[in-house]
Enzyme design. Structure first.
Site, PDB file in Angstrom:
ATOM      1  NE  ARG A  48       0.279   1.389   3.393  1.00 22.19           N
ATOM      2  CZ  ARG A  48       1.201   2.283   3.662  1.00 22.19           C
ATOM      3  NH1 ARG A  48       2.480   1.917   3.753  1.00 22.19           N
ATOM      4  NH2 ARG A  48       0.919   3.542   3.845  1.00 22.19           N
ATOM      5  NE  ARG A  61      -6.197   1.103  -1.690  1.00 20.53           N
ATOM      6  CZ  ARG A  61      -5.529   1.594  -0.624  1.00 20.53           C
ATOM      7  NH1 ARG A  61      -4.232   1.367  -0.508  1.00 20.53           N
ATOM      8  NH2 ARG A  61      -6.155   2.298   0.294  1.00 20.53           N
ATOM      9  CG  ASP A  66      -3.124   8.310  -1.112  1.00 21.44           C
ATOM     10  OD1 ASP A  66      -2.970   8.730   0.048  1.00 21.44           O
ATOM     11  OD2 ASP A  66      -2.849   7.150  -1.461  1.00 21.44           O
ATOM     12  CG  ASN A  69      -2.236  11.575   3.026  1.00 19.54           C
ATOM     13  OD1 ASN A  69      -1.713  10.713   2.329  1.00 19.54           O
ATOM     14  ND2 ASN A  69      -1.898  11.737   4.291  1.00 19.54           N
TER      15      ASN A  69
HETATM   16  O1  MRU Z   1      -4.502   3.146   2.403  1.00 17.45           O
HETATM   17  P1  MRU Z   1      -3.026   3.377   2.265  1.00 17.45           P
HETATM   18  O2  MRU Z   1      -2.227   2.769   3.377  1.00 17.45           O
HETATM   19  O3  MRU Z   1      -2.504   3.011   0.902  1.00 17.45           O
HETATM   20  O4  MRU Z   1      -2.865   4.960   2.405  1.00 17.45           O
HETATM   21  C1  MRU Z   1      -1.604   5.517   2.274  1.00 17.45           C
HETATM   22  C2  MRU Z   1      -1.575   6.979   2.486  1.00 17.45           C
HETATM   23  O5  MRU Z   1      -2.570   7.631   2.656  1.00 17.45           O
HETATM   24  C3  MRU Z   1      -0.234   7.635   2.373  1.00 17.45           C
HETATM   25  O6  MRU Z   1      -0.138   8.741   3.210  1.00 17.45           O
HETATM   26  C4  MRU Z   1      -0.042   8.093   0.915  1.00 17.45           C
HETATM   27  O7  MRU Z   1      -0.265   7.038   0.039  1.00 17.45           O
HETATM   28  C5  MRU Z   1       1.298   8.649   0.686  1.00 17.45           C
HETATM   29  S1  MRU Z   1       2.532   7.408   0.799  1.00 17.45           S
HETATM   30  C6  MRU Z   1       4.024   8.058   0.365  1.00 17.45           C
END
Ligand code: MRU
Length: 338
Positions: free
Chosen positions: A49, A86, A232, A242
């Site tokens: 992730r 996703r 994100d 994010n």
């Molecule tokens: O659901 P996730 O764990 O994939 O969410 C990740 C985040 O929100 C991170 O902060 C984002 O992807 C930045 S990672 C460099």
């Protein structure tokens, strides 16, 4: 930058080796994914992730699909599934689009599958390099001696390199700055406690775990000097999507006059989306909220709302640290004028 004692993703003997992040911190276990479908499942189930890392994995998945799919239709269907595994992190579709350009460029080439693999490895390598540069750009914004709050995991575990938000912390520490990090646990899936605390401890960074609801209290007591998070997807106007809970931290930071930084590679910028309102927010399974650590923590059949991300409007952001520059946002002027 840290010499990481783990890797998140590696191409090995025709397979994709990944660190299974659902098992951390209890177990550090690497698993092998042998086709695109297994990569899609790993992305959906959060075995891997973090926006940059799922982009790199998606690139490998397209390369794998190109060598195993028996028809153009099967390939197109698989690529579509990779792209929609996703919806919020734009790095995923960014990587897939790059791979598709190569797929068409090498249409008449007998070794197209190898060329696609090379392109995936290039994307992998570039991600690691972007992380390094983010660290270098961002370190100057960190206090000489102070406390930084971070949310979710925007570290090495979320990338193919040393992270985004955490790359800044690693670089600042390397320059001799005395930073202590507070990480909030980040419900519902606990990326802060399971992943960020684990990663920072492994790298020898001073880290303190708090629950999500404690951040405001710490800020009101002037314990936090700045907040730094990943992203994100970043819209044209610099609104930032994010992990859920980021927006609340940005509001709190503004209320307390604390700088709020976002660190992200250029692959996280969406040049098609004017503002955060247009960013699709992933809705995840209710069981993430009704269960914690293997136990049920809510009444059976309770209605659940589980958005995985939120949007922080640009006016709450001090600066966005990228691999190319520091973008000073509206709060920068406000803070430097005060
Ligand atoms: O659901 P996730 O764990 O994939 O969410 C990740 C985040 O929100 C991170 O902060 C984002 O992807 C930045 S990672 C460099």
């Amino acid at each position: 930058m840290p010499t990481l004692k783990f890797h998140t993703i590696k191409w090995l003997d025709g397979q994709l080796e990944i660190l299974d992040q659902t098992l951390l911190p209890a177990q550090e276990k690497y698993v092998r994914l042998s086709d695109a479908r297994e990569v899609i499942t790993a992305i959906k189930t959060l075995q891997l992730r973090g926006a940059p890392l799922i982009g790199v994995a998606a690139a490998y998945a397209v390369a794998m699909a190109a060598s195993t799919c028996r028809s153009r239709i099967e390939f197109a269907v698989t690529v579509n599934e990779i792209k929609s595994a996703r919806p919020t992190a734009v790095n995923l579709s960014w990587a897939v689009e790059r791979m598709l350009i190569s797929y068409h460029t090498f249409a008449e080439t007998p070794d197209r599958a190898e060329r696609l693999l090379e392109q995936a490895q290039r994307i992998h390598q570039e991600d690691a390099e972007m992380c390094e540069r983010i660290g270098v750009f961002g370190a100057e914004l960190m206090p000489e001696d102070g406390a930084v709050l971070t949310h979710c995991n925007a570290g090495a575990l979320a990338t193919a390199g040393c992270g985004t938000a955490l790359a800044v912390i690693y670089q600042a520490a390397r320059q001799g700055k005395k930073l202590s990090v507070f990480t909030d646990e980040t419900r519902p899936v606990l990326q802060g406690s399971r992943l960020t605390a684990w990663e920072l401890m492994r790298e020898g960074i001073d880290v303190t775990l708090i629950t999500d609801s404690m951040a405001g209290h710490l800020m009101s007591r002037r314990i936090i000097d700045c907040v730094i998070v990943g992203a994100d997807r970043i819209a044209i106007n610099y609104d930032v999507a994010n992990k859920i809970g980021t927006y609340s931290l940005a509001v709190l930071a503004k209320e307390h006059g604390i700088p709020f930084y976002v660190a992200a590679p250029t692959s996280t910028f969406d040049h098609q989306i004017a503002s955060g309102i247009d960013i699709e927010i992933e809705q995840r399974d209710p069981s993430e909220v009704t269960n914690c650590g293997g136990s049920t923590i809510a009444p059976e059949h309770v209605r659940v709302y589980n958005p995985a991300f939120d949007v922080t409007p640009n006016h709450l952001i001090t600066a966005i640290i990228t691999d190319r520059e520091i973008i000073r946002c509206k709060r920068w002027a406000e803070q430097t004028n005060s």
